[in-house]
Each structure stands twice: as C-alpha cells, then as structure tokens.
Design a protein around this motif. Structure first.
Motif, short mmCIF file in Angstrom:
data_model
loop_
_atom_site.label_atom_id
_atom_site.label_comp_id
_atom_site.label_asym_id
_atom_site.label_seq_id
_atom_site.Cartn_x
_atom_site.Cartn_y
_atom_site.Cartn_z
N SER A 140 1.08 -1.56 -0.52
CA SER A 140 -0.03 -0.01 -0.20
C SER A 140 0.93 1.14 0.43
N ASP A 190 3.91 -8.27 3.23
CA ASP A 190 2.81 -7.00 3.67
C ASP A 190 2.03 -8.48 4.88
N ASN A 206 9.32 -0.23 5.86
CA ASN A 206 8.62 0.57 5.72
C ASN A 206 6.97 0.11 5.77
N TYR A 254 2.77 7.40 17.99
CA TYR A 254 4.15 8.02 16.67
C TYR A 254 4.93 8.21 16.56
N ILE A 310 1.95 12.40 3.30
CA ILE A 310 1.71 11.69 1.89
C ILE A 310 0.38 11.07 1.51
N THR A 362 -2.17 8.87 1.11
CA THR A 362 -1.67 7.49 1.17
C THR A 362 -3.14 6.68 1.97
P1 NAI Z 1 -0.25 2.96 4.38
O1 NAI Z 1 -1.33 2.47 5.25
O2 NAI Z 1 -1.08 2.94 2.91
O3 NAI Z 1 0.80 1.37 3.85
C1 NAI Z 1 1.63 0.49 4.97
C2 NAI Z 1 1.91 -0.94 4.56
O4 NAI Z 1 2.58 -0.87 6.35
C3 NAI Z 1 0.27 -1.85 5.21
O5 NAI Z 1 0.41 -2.09 3.78
C4 NAI Z 1 0.20 -2.30 5.72
O6 NAI Z 1 0.00 -3.63 5.46
C5 NAI Z 1 2.33 -2.59 6.74
N1 NAI Z 1 1.99 -3.72 7.24
C6 NAI Z 1 1.61 -2.39 8.51
N2 NAI Z 1 1.14 -3.36 9.66
C7 NAI Z 1 2.48 -4.86 9.62
C8 NAI Z 1 3.04 -5.31 9.51
N3 NAI Z 1 2.66 -5.21 11.30
N4 NAI Z 1 4.20 -6.12 9.10
C9 NAI Z 1 3.92 -6.09 8.20
N5 NAI Z 1 3.17 -4.69 7.27
C10 NAI Z 1 2.38 -4.59 7.84
O7 NAI Z 1 0.46 3.62 5.20
P2 NAI Z 1 1.90 4.95 4.07
O8 NAI Z 1 1.45 6.24 4.40
O9 NAI Z 1 2.34 3.89 2.66
O10 NAI Z 1 2.49 4.39 5.12
C11 NAI Z 1 4.34 3.79 5.49
C12 NAI Z 1 5.29 4.34 6.00
O11 NAI Z 1 5.39 5.61 5.33
C13 NAI Z 1 4.91 4.10 7.57
O12 NAI Z 1 5.96 3.59 8.20
C14 NAI Z 1 4.32 5.53 8.20
O13 NAI Z 1 4.75 5.22 9.29
C15 NAI Z 1 5.18 5.93 7.02
N6 NAI Z 1 4.61 7.36 6.69
C16 NAI Z 1 3.59 7.89 6.11
C17 NAI Z 1 3.46 8.91 6.00
C18 NAI Z 1 1.59 9.40 5.45
O14 NAI Z 1 1.72 10.84 5.63
N7 NAI Z 1 1.49 8.77 4.60
C19 NAI Z 1 3.98 10.69 6.93
C20 NAI Z 1 5.41 10.11 6.87
C21 NAI Z 1 5.51 8.36 7.32
#
Ligand code: NAI
Length: 252
Positions: free
Chosen positions: A17, A38, A91, A157, A190, A192
C-alpha cells in the motif's frame, strides 16, 4: 541521471500500500527484482502482479514485522528467491488513533511501538545479518517528519519515529566499515490510505496542510525517488542521514 538497479535484489516491507507500494514499483521500474512483504497477503500479491504485468520481476511475501520468526523467514525467502539482498526498505508502519497524550490508550501505545519501532529493529537485525554474510548492502528506513519534531495528537507515533531514527543512526555507525549504509527518509503528510479515509480526521489533515509551505500533501512517488537515491551508488557517502521529504515543512 536515472537511477538504475539492474539485477539488484530489493525487499520492501509494507509494500502492499501507499508509500511502500510506490517504492516497490519504482525499484522494479529501475530494473530491480523486488520482494514485497506485507501482512496483507492479497495487497502484496496485487502489487507483485502489477510489477510483473509491466515486465518486471516481483515476489509477494506475507510477513508480520512484529514477529521475529516471520521477519527471519521474510529475509530468507527474499534473499533465496533472488540469490542476494542488496537493498532493504523498511517501510511497514501504523499511525494509531489521534488523542492527546493524557488520553492516549496504553495498549495502542504498545501496538504502535511494536510495529514502528520493534518491527523496524527486527527487520534491521535480520537484514543486517544477511548483508554481513554477503559482504554489504543498503538499508533505507521510512521514518517520518514526526521522527524529527513533535506531532500533536500522535505521541506514540512520534515516539516510535524518533526511535526509528535512533536505530538508523546507530546502525549507520556500527556497519559503516562493513559496507552497509543505513539511512532514513522523513516524509511529512503524504497522500496514502494512512492519511485518508477513517484513520485520521480529514480536518486534521486539512489544518496541517494549511500551514504547510507547499500547501499540499506529498505523493508516494516523491518519497520513492528519495528512497531510491539513498539506496543508489550516487549516495555512496551518505550514511546515517534523516532526509526530509516534506516540501520544506521542517524548515519552518
Ligand atoms: P499505508 O497504511 O498505506 O501502508 C502501510 C503498509 O504497512 C500496509 O500495507 C500495511 O499492511 C503494512 N503493515 C502494517 N503493519 C504491518 C506489520 N506488522 N507487518 C507487515 N506489514 C505491515 O501507509 P503509508 O502512508 O504508505 O505509510 C508507509 C510508511 O510511511 C509508514 O512507516 C508511515 O509511518 C510512514 N509515513 C507515512 C506518512 C504519510 O503521511 N502517509 C508520512 C510520514 C511517514
């Protein structure tokens, strides 16, 4: 110059994702073989299928980063499938539920730290073990601007992401002599699934963006290009960095 990862082997956690997905697709477009790990099996398979449909090479691995056995197996599977593990992008992460610190749920604190910090520690531990054996590698951790500054309403967080930078910097020191570079990207908001829908109140995001220098959220692809650069030979002297990808938010 376009970054090339021809024949490189890359593992992306949380690749089903958002930002992870964009990173997996970008590495595949640059010629890498990509393992998408994932806990959402179907989402991971969909991203792998998308990459393969575009002529790339990908493998979906179902893994939970909070489980040491699952992480060890994830690293083994990715390295075995492609013969090596050149790059790991850690990630996977969760945001938690907004609440001021005095109202923050204790179990949720543990959950957020478990995925974002302990999960990152486990991934790095097993990836580095493999990279040491093969003689080097590159790690890019997806931290956050909330790893550098506070994030009102999201204390667990912010704590987890500050910790992620601690792990990044310490590993950068410990493995610099072993040909392993470790860096982090620190994105602001971002667009998402994490920042849309029911997980975070839209008015919170809107308020945040009103004060943002660029008045917009970043795109997952804008984080992906920074992650690719950090993993590339073009960043060969960059180690232990926390690279903001935030449209200037940290400069305020
Ligand atoms: P998202 O929710 O779209 O994707 C996160 C992915 O991580 C999902 O596919 C989920 O299934 C997977 N995941 C969660 N827990 C897991 C686990 N225990 N084992 C394996 N997979 C797991 O979120 P997004 O926005 O793409 O975030 C990705 C990274 O970027 C995260 O670390 C988030 O903290 C970081 N981030 C996101 C920001 C944003 O504004 N979207 C800003 C700054 C950092």
């Amino acid at each position: 110059m376009a970054q090339t990862f021809q024949n490189a082997s890359v593992l992306v956690t949380g690749g089903a994702s958002g930002i992870g997905r964009a990173i997996a697709v970008a590495f595949a477009s640059a010629g890498a073989q990509v393992a998408i790990a994932d806990r959402q099996a179907e989402g991971g398979r969909a991203v792998a299928a998308q990459i393969e449909a575009g002529g790339g090479q990908a493998l979906a691995i179902t893994a939970d980063v909070t489980n040491a056995g699952s992480v060890a197996e994830m690293v083994k599977t990715a390295a075995h499938a492609f013969g090596k593990l050149d790059v790991a992008v850690n990630n996977a992460g969760i945001l938690g539920v907004p609440a001021p610190l005095h109202d923050a749920d204790e179990e949720l604190f543990d959950q957020v730290l478990n995925v974002n910090l302990r999960g990152l520690f486990l991934c790095m531990k097993y990836e580095i073990r493999h990279m040491l054996k093969q003689g080097g590698g590159r790690i890019v951790n997806v931290a956050s601007l909330a790893g550098l500054v506070g994030f009102s309403g999201f204390a667990p967080y912010a704590a987890s992401k500050h910790g992620a930078l601690g792990l990044t910097k310490t590993a950068a020191l410990e493995y610099a002599k072993s040909n392993i570079r470790v860096n982090a990207v620190c994105p602001s908001i971002i667009a998402t699934p994490m920042t849309a829908g029911e997980r975070i109140p839209p008015e919170l995001v809107a308020n945040y963006l009103k004060a943002h220098p660029m008045r917009r959220a970043g795109k997952p692809e804008e984080v992906a290009s920074a992650a690719l650069w950090l993993a590339s030979d073009e960043a060969s002297f960059v180690n232990g960095a926390a690279l903001t990808v935030d449209g200037g938010a940290f400069a305020q």
